[in-house]
Enzyme design. Structure first.
Site, mmCIF file in Angstrom:
data_model
loop_
_atom_site.group_PDB
_atom_site.id
_atom_site.type_symbol
_atom_site.label_atom_id
_atom_site.label_comp_id
_atom_site.label_asym_id
_atom_site.label_seq_id
_atom_site.Cartn_x
_atom_site.Cartn_y
_atom_site.Cartn_z
ATOM 1 N N GLU A 776 34.137 37.562 35.591
ATOM 2 C CA GLU A 776 34.694 38.889 35.325
ATOM 3 C C GLU A 776 33.752 39.716 34.475
ATOM 4 O O GLU A 776 34.141 40.278 33.468
ATOM 5 C CB GLU A 776 36.062 38.773 34.650
ATOM 6 C CG GLU A 776 37.162 38.228 35.539
ATOM 7 C CD GLU A 776 37.659 39.261 36.527
ATOM 8 O OE1 GLU A 776 37.559 40.461 36.243
ATOM 9 O OE2 GLU A 776 38.114 38.839 37.617
ATOM 10 N N ASP A 777 32.504 39.757 34.862
ATOM 11 C CA ASP A 777 31.524 40.611 34.206
ATOM 12 C C ASP A 777 31.179 40.216 32.781
ATOM 13 O O ASP A 777 30.553 40.977 32.069
ATOM 14 C CB ASP A 777 31.986 42.076 34.175
ATOM 15 C CG ASP A 777 31.911 42.698 35.538
ATOM 16 O OD1 ASP A 777 31.031 42.270 36.296
ATOM 17 O OD2 ASP A 777 32.721 43.562 35.843
#
Ligand code: SF4
Lengths: 1171, 356
Positions: A776-777
């Site tokens: 998720e980044d």
């Protein structure tokens, strides 16, 4: 060969500098070489004089120097007279805004903006007026001497815009600015009011005084004109209803047939009406029902029409009770002054207004026949931007009028008194507070209320966001729209093609205000008003035929064009192109203002000349037959400092075009693209972006929303605020310890000074997956990098303590730190007071922990009754009101600065600045310049980090999954370019659309540099795993990327609680992090538990862990009783007995509800059953 | 299964390649890991187990370059796991001395106290960490575990800026002088450090004299005392004795076929670090040779063009490491490496004792 020619030309030009460049042009005609001239140097030259925030300053200067004078000389403002004494008058002769100063003990002292920020004062200058008035029999003239306020009458204080012509900072060099405590890179354009910096946002609204043809909700054509003059603002609509045309205006109770209106204005003959509109049968056909209706109403003469209108008009309070003839007069009056108020009607000569209405009708009919003729409301040419100057002028005029009203009232009152002891001197009646407070209050609250125009706007001003330098700069170029945010129409939010070059296509917030809040592009200028008289005279000289000499027939003949000047019909012209050409030539020669726009609209057979304020325009290079007028030697002279941007303008090489005039020109992006039809050439294509979007390298390679995200995030990035950042005491200041300048820069970055006040660091990024903490980044960070100072930031928080003075002459005081006597008998400073100096205020440099008292303040207990000797009250008369530091528990901050000063109300204030240095931790938010934000997922030891063959270990690892869906190719190029930049020792450029003009390095050039330095052309390196020691089975894309640390940090957000404070009323846990509140198990979570059947869990969450309470209930009457501790029994007050009592538990809030209901005469009874 | 055509005790060439080389193709490297399992090649009757005597026989260290700060040497015949262990220990576990506590009496410079302290911490100190003990939090500072420095500068020059560099850090061998007005100082040294034999010759100071700590304007002053203690890079990067320690596998560039004529010229041209040379084969005959494979940076230019991956193969020799250490200055690089070996042995010993 070519070079020689150019050199020769330069010499020529230097020799004949005073001569025109005409001979040069001819020579250039002989050599039609299309060499591309690098016009970049025009940008810094332009930004020196215009652009960015200069429009604010220009508009404010215009207000202060010209408009304010117009206001006091306007009829109705100029003179104050008295109803009582006809001889009395006060006449304003002149008005002048002085130098910024502050009054201290009756002495005027000059002030700097920075002093105002620190001392919570308003940066303002006195407004002085020259007046002439009567004092008894004599006439007194008070006149200031040449710009000095002495002698003149001060009527108030005007908050000054920083860097405006009256500001002490204007025209100062860097050293002088530094002396004044000001940052040379700070753009100015805002106000300092009560210590806070306030910016008046640019307001966008529909053009005033222009005809706008639109379709209404039912699809009928409607025209609307918002008239605006100094005296009046009104909106006139002409609509189509049941195929007939009506006038709709709020002075009429009902829609009135347009033909009746025309007749009331004296166009009694139907034929004339038809001629005016256009004799073409296609128009006449549509007009017929309207004409018919009029005759059906039996209206044939002006008198009849006026009578009809007189009935229809809304009862205005002024004339009520008067009948008949008066109504007619009144109707005529309305037509003359209220309907289409901006069209001047002298002595009821209605002809210009008739023609105006006829033109509107003609436009409407055209729109009915051809939907293309409908105007686009969202078209930028139909918009005007209202700047600080205009807004302040509105406010000032209103306040000035009100002040004069008050003045008149007090004059009347005093003069009415028969016997006065002293000579009445009006100069003594003027209260400067009224204007000062009015202006100050409006700017500080942002509420613009002008009753006269029914204007009531909220949020006009905002506190300048000083989160980062770019945030502040971006704030100055922001435009808000008057459009309500709730409406679900996409039109006003959509990107308009006409915004090209004027408004930034990227920079808009997400969500609610998306597309409504915009930003100016880099080279936009917003015009200010220009004198109309000379222009009108010039038009007449150039062959505009006056209206009064024309019949309706001639108005619309084949070859005549109607000439509009600022929305008013001036006349017609038979050779429109030539007329426009001449005007443009005059403009290029500098004979008329450079911002006058001339727009020929062949479709509507009209020429629009505009000189009004608020139009957006931008400079473009003029081309003759597709050959740019700017040659190499011009640019060289500019570079050498022989030339300024104004010279380019004056010599007709460059001109400003507004959105409407752009429609008459063919603009080539590059010189090479020019064809003989080309009239203009863009200066630099990257100027279509604004300041915030200008930071992005290679934005033209990114997916568009990413650029928009970055525009929002650039404003949250920490870094340098200004050169004076360490001298500022702001409420909250985020700074980076080691900010850097981006390796991959853009031209915009250099222009705005981001390279000097950067907000980020160049991190070596490896694009690979690592550890699973990077989903998720999230990014993985290198601990050694953090140790060495990467992402380290400083948070500075301010706290202000004012020592209040009370009405009974007592005051707060600060006393020495409390002392404790230790067990051994020695005296020690009390534990929480150790950071204080002997004066009871925290010492600079002391470490401060939550709970420490940094100002040992005491307040008098009695602040109401008079005390005998307020200076020498005993200690017992004071209560302790110490200032306690509240910060994140466990963290240790430092007292950075203490400021002791007084504000302009002479209150003693103590400002403490508390500094906290933080290193990045898991959960802190970072972002690259491509809208790729991510939190720090984990921090990994350097030895576990992968390393390249050269021993380079990345600072952070980014997951490659961030790329495919985001399509931020620009980031990849930034990485490549950064890597090449590091190796070659040259900053690489990535300006938007810069490849053709050389302002962005091409990927192929970058790859070549990489290869020359022994890297792979693709930027991918052979990497060894730091954990196993073996090479990785893929080449890793690795290189430097500029990373920003965003202001969102876990430390400010992390929150948990087991036990804690409760609300007094309901006894439930408090809410919110700041109150150490509980985490709510909300309705939806409750639903889940119900669905799951976890009833005990619900009971536990909603009652036991929250506000469980034990009550005594009378099973007989069902009411609550109480437990008598003396008798040790429960009692029911209603039954007066202790029998039948039961004990039960319920939420305290429930018990509270019952009692509250009881207080409202509703009796809830509890019926219990055995469990 | 009997495979008579294969010689016993030897792997077929493709497996031998996989075992000993990393093949760096244009798209991705392959065979990057070594084969650990002793029975991996049982079928070929090849014993893959690691034997001490083999290691003794094959292991070699060749020092290629050595100066005060840097060393480059080849470790031959060792597995990546071991080479990496040394690298990791060098970065994180070899101790040095670095400034840990800063007592600030006065700091009126623009640099904030914490930042100044952080900067001081990162200054490399030339002091042999082996002569010092670790200091625990409870322990009081003594001459065996603490080095005290003093920085006392003031800018009085009118209008001129004073650069405050690391050479102004003065060693206080007798221990702390702070707090000035009390008898009990921050340290309790038994004896002066300069009386100790190890330090008599040379004063302890920063390794580099020109590290800018702060810049002062007239009227600004810094008066601080910095206490340096021994620590390891795992705790904080300031204690890491190396700027970096890294290795790379020995490059091997193989020409799969003879490259002659223009192709040879092209090959020589493409390589940015001149790995290839041209061999003159008589009149007009030119052939490319691999002259300096060690210089190859693996930019993959030579295999980028069409068909070139058929002609050139880039490889890395798996058990040959070009190790390089850049010391920050506390210890010479060669000593650092021996230190790392000691630490590894120590660790092994600890495991052995735990196991037994
Ligand atoms: S990979 Fe690059 S450095 Fe190595 S031989 Fe090929 S071209 Fe030369």
């Amino acid at each position: 060969m070519k070079k020689k020619k150019v050199k020769k030309k330069i010499i020529d030009n230097v020799n004949n500098r005073q001569q025109t460049h005409q001979p040069l042009c001819i020579r250039e005609m002989e050599f039609p070489i299309k060499s591309t001239v690098d016009k970049y140097q025009l940008l810094p030259a332009f930004l020196k004089v215009r652009g960015l925030v200069k429009q604010h300053i220009d508009s404010f200067n215009y207000f202060i120097n010209c408009e304010i004078k117009k206001i006091i000389h306007a009829t109705g403002n100029e003179k104050v007279t008295s109803d009582v004494d006809p001889n009395f008058y006060l006449k304003y002769l002149d008005i002048f805004v002085g130098e910024p100063c502050v009054e201290q003990d009756y002495i005027y002292e000059p002030i700097t903006p920075h002093q105002c920020r620190l001392r919570d004062m308003t940066y303002a200058a006195p407004i002085s007026v020259d007046v002439e008035y009567t004092r008894g029999r004599e006439i007194v003239v008070r006149r200031g001497k040449e710009g000095k306020q002495e002698g003149a009458l001060v009527i108030g204080r005007m908050p000054l815009m920083l860097r405006s012509c009256r500001c002490v900072l204007s025209g100062k060099n860097e050293a002088q600015l530094a002396k004044a405590g000001e940052c040379p890179l700070d753009p100015g354009g805002y106000f300092v009011v009560k210590g806070t910096e306030k910016v008046i946002l640019i307001q966008e609204q529909l053009s005033k005084n222009r005809i706008i043809i639109d379709t209404d909700s039912s699809g009928n054509v409607a025209a609307s004109v918002t008239s605006s003059t100094h005296e009046r603002k009104s909106k006139t609509n002409i609509i189509v209803k049941h195929e007939r045309i009506f006038l709709r205006h709020n002075t009429f109770s009902d829609d009135v047939p347009i033909v009746v209106v025309l007749k009331a204005m004296g166009m009694e003959s139907d034929q004339e009406i038809v001629q005016m509109v256009g004799r073409d049968p296609k128009y006449a056909g549509i007009l017929a029902p309207s004409l018919q209706e009029c005759s059906a109403l039996g209206i044939h003469t002006q008198q009849q029409a006026l009578e009809y209108l007189g009935v229809k008009k809304l009862l205005s309070c002024l004339y009520t009770g008067l009948l008949g003839v008066l109504q007619v007069d009144e109707a005529r009056d309305i037509l003359a002054t209220v309907v289409l108020a901006h069209v001047p009607v002298h002595q009821f000569e209605f002809r210009p207004k008739c023609i105006y209405i006829a033109v509107i009708i003609r436009k409407m009919l055209e729109a009915m026949l051809n939907t293309d003729a409908v105007d686009d409301k969202d078209y930028v040419g139909n918009k005007r931007l209202e700047l600080a100057g205009q807004l302040l002028a509105l406010l000032f005029e209103d306040l000035f009028k009100r002040m004069n009203g008050e003045l008149k009232k007090s004059v009347d009152m005093t003069l009415a008194k028969a016997n006065r002891s002293t000579q009445f001197d009006i100069a003594k009646c003027i209260r400067p507070d009224f204007l000062s407070n009015g202006l100050e209050h409006a700017i500080s609250s942002g509420n613009w209320t002008v009753k006269r125009f029914k204007m009531d706007r909220k949020g006009v001003t905002q506190v300048v966001s000083r989160l980062s330098f770019i945030a502040a700069l971006g704030h100055m170029t922001r435009i808000t729209s008057q459009f309500e945010k709730t409406r679900k129409v996409s039109g006003p939010r959509a990107l308009q093609p006409s915004q090209w070059g004027m408004l930034c296509p990227c920079d808009t917030p997400e969500g609610e205000a998306c597309g409504l809040v915009k930003n100016l592009a880099l080279m936009t200028h917003v015009t200010t008003d220009e004198e109309e008289g000379p222009l009108i005279a010039l038009c007449t000289t150039l062959g505009v035929e006056d209206l009064s000499m024309l019949s309706g027939e001639e108005l619309h003949s084949q070859h005549t064009y109607i000439v509009f000047f600022n929305g008013i019909i001036l006349g017609v012209h038979r050779r429109p192109q030539r007329f426009a050409e001449t005007l443009r030539k005059l403009r290029r020669a500098g004979k008329i203002g450079e911002f006058v726009s001339i727009h020929v609209n062949p479709g509507q057979h009209s020429i629009h000349i505009a000189s009004d304020g608020g139009r957006v325009c931008r400079p473009l290079v003029i081309a003759d037959n597709g050959v740019s007028r700017i040659k190499e030697h011009h640019m060289k002279e500019l570079k050498d400092g022989f030339r300024t941007f104004d010279d380019f303008l004056r010599e007709g090489l460059v001109e400003y075009l507004d959105v409407n005039e752009e429609n008459n020109s063919l603009i080539a992006l590059y010189e090479a693209d020019a064809t003989p039809a080309t009239t203009h050439i863009e200066i630099e294509p990257f100027t279509i972006l604004g300041v915030c979007a200008g930071l992005i390298p290679y934005p033209h390679h990114n997916q568009s929303p990413r650029n928009t995200y970055q525009c929002a995030m650039g404003k949250q990035a920490m870094g340098n605020i200004a050169y004076n950042q360490l001298h500022r005491i702001d409420t909250l200041l985020y700074l980076l310890v080691y900010p850097q300048r981006p390796l991959l820069t853009t031209k915009t970055i250099e222009l705005v000074g981001y390279d000097k006040l950067g907000a980020g660091q160049n991190a070596t990024v490896a694009v690979m997956s690592y550890s699973g903490y990077d989903i998720e980044d999230a990014i993985v960070m290198n601990k050694a990098s953090l140790d060495r100072g990467f992402g380290r930031c400083i948070v500075l928080k301010k706290s202000v303590t004012a020592l209040k003075k009370y009405n009974n002459r007592t005051a707060d005081r600060i006393v020495a730190p409390d002392m404790n006597t230790s067990a051994k008998g020695g005296v020690q400073v009390a534990p929480r007071h150790q950071i204080q100096d002997r004066d009871g205020i925290a010492a600079v440099g002391e470490m401060i922990r939550p709970g420490d008292i940094y100002i040992n303040k005491q307040s008098p207990i009695n602040t109401r009754d008079n005390v005998m000797n307020p200076q020498a009250m005993p200690d017992s008369a004071y209560k302790r009101t110490p200032q306690t530091y509240k910060g994140p528990p466990g963290e240790c901050a430092v007292v950075d600065k203490v400021l002791l000063t007084s504000n302009d109300e002479n209150h003693f204030i103590v400002k403490c600045l508390i500094r906290h240095t933080r290193r990045p931790e898991v959960g802190d938010k970072f972002s690259s310049r491509h809208g790729q934000k991510g939190v720090c997922g984990t921090i990994v030891q350097q030895e576990d980090f992968p390393f390249s063959e050269r021993g380079i270990c990345p600072d952070l690892i980014m997951n490659p999954h961030g790329f495919p869906s985001r399509m931020t190719v620009g980031k990849m190029i930034e990485l490549l370019g950064g890597k090449a930049g590091v190796m070659s020792g040259r900053f690489h450029y990535g300006s938007a659309f810069g490849e053709p003009s050389g302002h962005a390095d091409t990927v192929s050039a970058i790859s070549e540099t990489l290869v020359n330095h022994g890297f792979s052309y693709s930027g991918k390196d052979f990497i060894y795993s730091g954990i196993t020691g073996y090479p990785l089975q893929a080449y890793i894309f690795m290189g430097p990327v500029y990373y920003q640390k965003l202001k969102h940090m876990v430390l400010d957000k992390m929150h948990a609680r087991a036990r804690g404070p409760r609300v007094v009323l309901t006894r439930q846990p408090t809410e919110g992090r700041s109150r150490e509140g509980g985490l709510r198990l909300g309705e939806m979570e409750r639903d889940c538990l119900i669905a799951y059947g976890a009833s005990m869990m619900i009971l536990e969450r909603l009652m036991i862990s929250s506000d469980q309470f034990q009550i005594q209930v009378c099973t007989k009457c069902g009411m609550m009783g109480y437990y008598n501790h003396k008798l040790k029994i429960a009692l029911c007050t209603y039954c007066k007995s202790g029998e039948n009592m039961a004990t039960m538990k319920l939420p305290y809030a429930c018990k509270l509800l019952f009692q509250e209901l009881q207080s409202m005469n509703i009796l809830p009874r509890l019926q219990l059953s055995e469990a | 299964m009997e495979m008579d055509d294969l010689p016993k005790g030897e792997l077929p060439p493709h497996l031998e390649l996989q075992r000993t080389r990393v093949v760096c193709a244009a798209d991705a490297p392959s065979y990057t890991e070594s084969v650990q399992y002793s029975g991996a090649y049982m079928a070929y009757d090849v014993d893959n187990s690691l034997r001490m005597e083999d290691f003794r026989k094959n292991f070699r260290v060749e020092i290629k370059s050595l100066n005060e700060d840097d060393i480059e040497f080849d470790l031959i015949g060792i597995d990546a796991a071991l080479a990496n262990a040394f690298r990791r220990i060098l970065i994180a576990e070899v101790p040095t001395v670095a400034i840990e506590k800063v007592y600030i009496a006065n700091n009126t410079s623009v640099i904030q106290d914490e930042v100044l302290a952080h900067r001081l911490g990162l200054v490399p100190i030339k002091a042999d960490p082996r002569l010092f003990d670790y200091k625990t939090d409870e322990e009081i500072a003594n001459e065996k575990n603490t080095i005290v420095f003093k920085l006392d500068v003031e800018c009085t020059h009118m209008g001129e800026r004073v650069k405050n560099a690391s050479d102004q850090l003065k060693w206080l061998p007798a221990g702390s002088e702070m707090p000035p007005d009390s008898k009990t100082k921050f340290t309790s040294f038994g004896c002066s450090q300069d009386s100790l034999p190890a330090f008599t010759s040379e004063a302890i100071a920063s390794r580099y004299p020109d590290i800018v700590l702060a810049k002062l304007r007239p009227g600004q002053a810094i008066e601080i005392e910095a206490h340096a203690v021994k620590g390891i890079g795992k705790t904080h990067a300031k204690w890491s004795p190396v700027a970096t320690a890294k290795y790379r596998m020995l490059p091997e560039v193989v020409l799969l076929e003879d490259i002659e004529g223009d192709l040879a010229d092209e090959l020589v041209r493409t390589c940015p670090v001149n790995v290839f040379d041209i061999e003159d084969m008589g009149p007009g005959e030119r052939r490319a040779t691999v002259a300096r494979p060690r210089d190859c940076t693996l930019c993959r230019e030579c295999v980028r063009g069409d068909g070139w991956d058929k002609r050139v193969q880039l490889r890395r020799v798996k058990e040959h490491f070009i190790f390089s250490i850049e010391s920050t200055g506390a210890l010479p690089p060669e000593v650092l490496f021996t230190e790392s070996i000691k630490i590894l042995t120590e660790k092994c010993q600890r495991i052995l004792t735990e196991l037994l």
